[in-house]
Design a protein around this motif. Structure first.
Motif, PDB file in Angstrom:
ATOM      1  N   UNK A 314     -53.929  -2.792  41.921  1.00 29.55           N
ATOM      2  CA  UNK A 314     -52.528  -2.371  41.890  1.00 29.55           C
ATOM      3  C   UNK A 314     -51.887  -2.661  40.534  1.00 29.55           C
ATOM      4  N   UNK A 315     -52.437  -3.617  39.805  1.00 31.48           N
ATOM      5  CA  UNK A 315     -51.863  -3.965  38.509  1.00 31.48           C
ATOM      6  C   UNK A 315     -52.518  -3.197  37.363  1.00 31.48           C
ATOM      7  N   UNK A 316     -53.851  -3.105  37.381  1.00 27.43           N
ATOM      8  CA  UNK A 316     -54.573  -2.511  36.251  1.00 27.43           C
ATOM      9  C   UNK A 316     -55.116  -1.111  36.537  1.00 27.43           C
ATOM     10  N   UNK A 317     -55.150  -0.720  37.819  1.00 28.44           N
ATOM     11  CA  UNK A 317     -55.638   0.613  38.153  1.00 28.44           C
ATOM     12  C   UNK A 317     -57.009   0.579  38.812  1.00 28.44           C
ATOM     13  N   UNK A 318     -57.293   1.632  39.587  1.00 28.78           N
ATOM     14  CA  UNK A 318     -58.581   1.712  40.295  1.00 28.78           C
ATOM     15  C   UNK A 318     -59.739   1.987  39.328  1.00 28.78           C
ATOM     16  N   UNK A 319     -59.551   2.939  38.428  1.00 27.14           N
ATOM     17  CA  UNK A 319     -60.656   3.377  37.583  1.00 27.14           C
ATOM     18  C   UNK A 319     -61.141   2.271  36.635  1.00 27.14           C
TER      19      UNK A 319
END
Length: 465
Positions: A314-319
């Motif tokens: 949620x903070x840095x992204x899924x990818x």
């Protein structure tokens, strides 16, 4: 600060957490089912506490009969979930887990019962990622939906850990009794929970949907939320829900292809294959640490990593997290293959503890991305109108991938060399990293409607460019 008001508000979510935890008791049981082969295949191969001689080939089929059951579980989930409801489908398809435990207990009569038991457990396994995620998302308010979604993995991994602990100190029959008791607990408690308001509105049962909302919100004042939910359900029911729309509509087809490969990537890194043969793989490290204890430590670390995965994504992204996961898994697999190659083909004295540490770091890297986030994206990419059918099909592909990768591990290890499987899985995981980076959309911070809009607009944008 009015602490009493805060506490009351926080306690208002109790029933949602309660229902999610009771539903996820089935995830705990399927974790035991998935990890069962790790402590007991070595015992079967050595004929310890078992009256029949089991060959390595026969043991491999005992292992993969579970994933074969997964296929049937996924199909049954797809057929039942919109007919019987989310809760009833979980209860119905959770019942085979009880049969699985009983058959394992009586397998001293015939080893054939082990194959049937693994198949029955697989049926229940095939329902978890499809039905539990739907149930928890449909009963929860948006503010805690993510927290409820994590409960599945928080109970699944301790299930694999528990069966390894119990398998060390107790027999296969005693472990079956424990599993049967937990299954009975699940069936008796979860059957008391209400159906989801969403499903009840789908069936036109407005009054029952209101009662369900009152239970989950712990208040009688649900009129406003009920009105909004009715509009949402009416809009979604107006969309085409045909099975063929998964393939005929562009954005549905794109989501299906992405998640099909995403779930396959989860297995082509060797995660389930290593899980099923973990104690067998770590047998030579027994002078450093008991294989059963090493497996328990690995799963404990995975359990601790799971909430970190949700927070970081949620903070840095899924990818970015998936890329980090693929890179970490690939490095560990190359190191594991290199360990077996140097140990057998070079005159080098390597620490026997190497496989333990390598597998430990492998599962940390796996759980931080591939192990957790593919399930998150499974609930994000599909339109609500085709979600049950699409997820069931994706899970069928997942089960096939488990069967194939588990057999690849067994054949390459028994007939060629233990280094072959890690090298092969490393190559697959490197390929997965490139595919995820190029084709998968970033879903962090986007609503489900925004994700669908992006999927619908990709083709147009690509054509324009």
């Amino acid at each position: 600060m009015n602490f009493s008001l805060y506490a009351a508000k926080d306690f208002s979510t109790f029933n949602e957490y309660l229902a999610a935890v009771l539903a996820c008791l089935l995830a705990f049981l399927t974790g035991m089912h998935a990890g069962w082969t790790s402590p007991f295949i070595p015992k079967l191969l050595s004929s310890k506490d078992y009256p029949f001689h089991i060959t390595s080939e026969e043991a491999s089929y005992i292992a993969i009969f579970g994933p074969i059951g997964d296929l049937f579980g996924a199909i049954l989930s797809m057929l039942l979930v919109d007919r019987m409801g989310r809760k009833n489908t979980l209860v119905i398809l959770g019942t085979p887990m009880l049969f699985s435990s009983l058959l394992i207990y009586f397998s001293y009569l015939s080893p054939v019962l082990l194959y049937i038991a693994r198949f029955c457990g697989g049926i229940s396994f095939g329902t978890v990622s499809t039905i539990i995620t739907m149930y928890t998302s449909e009963i929860s308010r948006p503010a805690i939906r993510g927290k409820l979604g994590v409960i599945l993995m928080l109970l699944y991994t301790p299930g694999t850990m528990a069966v390894n602990v119990i398998g060390k100190y107790f027999s296969m029959y005693e472990t079956a009794i424990f599993s049967a008791l937990v299954t009975i607990l699940f069936l008796c408690t979860f059957s008391l929970m209400p159906e989801t308001p969403y499903y009840l509105l789908m069936k036109g049962k407005t009054r029952m949907a209101e009662k369900s909302l009152c239970f989950f919100r712990r208040t009688q004042n649900v009129e406003e939320e009920l009105k909004k939910l009715i509009l949402v359900v009416q809009r979604q029911l107006s969309e085409s829900r045909r099975f063929q729309d998964i393939f005929l509509i562009d954005y549905n087809r794109k989501a299906f292809i992405l998640m099909m490969f995403g779930r396959i990537f989860q297995q082509t890194c060797g995660a389930m294959a290593f899980l099923m043969y973990a104690q067998y793989l770590l047998a030579e490290s027994s002078d450093f640490i008991q294989p059963q204890f090493a497996v328990v430590v690995i799963y404990f670390v995975q359990t601790c990593v799971t909430p970190l995965s949700g927070y970081s994504s949620d903070r840095y992204g899924r990818i970015p997290l998936l890329m980090f996961s693929c890179a970490g898994c690939s490095l560990c697999l190359l190191m594991l293959g290199g360990y077996f190659s140097l140990k057998d083909f070079q005159s080098l004295s390597l620490p026997i503890s190497c496989p333990v540490f390598i597998l430990g770091f492998f599962y940390i890297a796996y759980q931080i991305g591939l192990g957790s986030l593919m399930l998150v994206m499974l609930g994000e990419l599909f339109s609500a109108s085709i979600k049950p059918k699409a997820i069931a099909l994706v899970n069928i592909m997942y089960a096939l991938a488990v069967i194939i990768t588990t057999k690849i591990y067994q054949v390459t290890t028994d007939y060629w060399h233990p280094s072959i499987a890690p090298y092969f899985f490393a190559l697959c995981t490197i390929s997965a990293a490139f595919s995820i980076n190029k084709y998968f959309p970033e879903t962090k911070g986007k609503s489900l409607e925004e994700i669908q809009f992006e999927l619908k607009g990709n083709k147009k944008t690509a054509t324009h460019n």
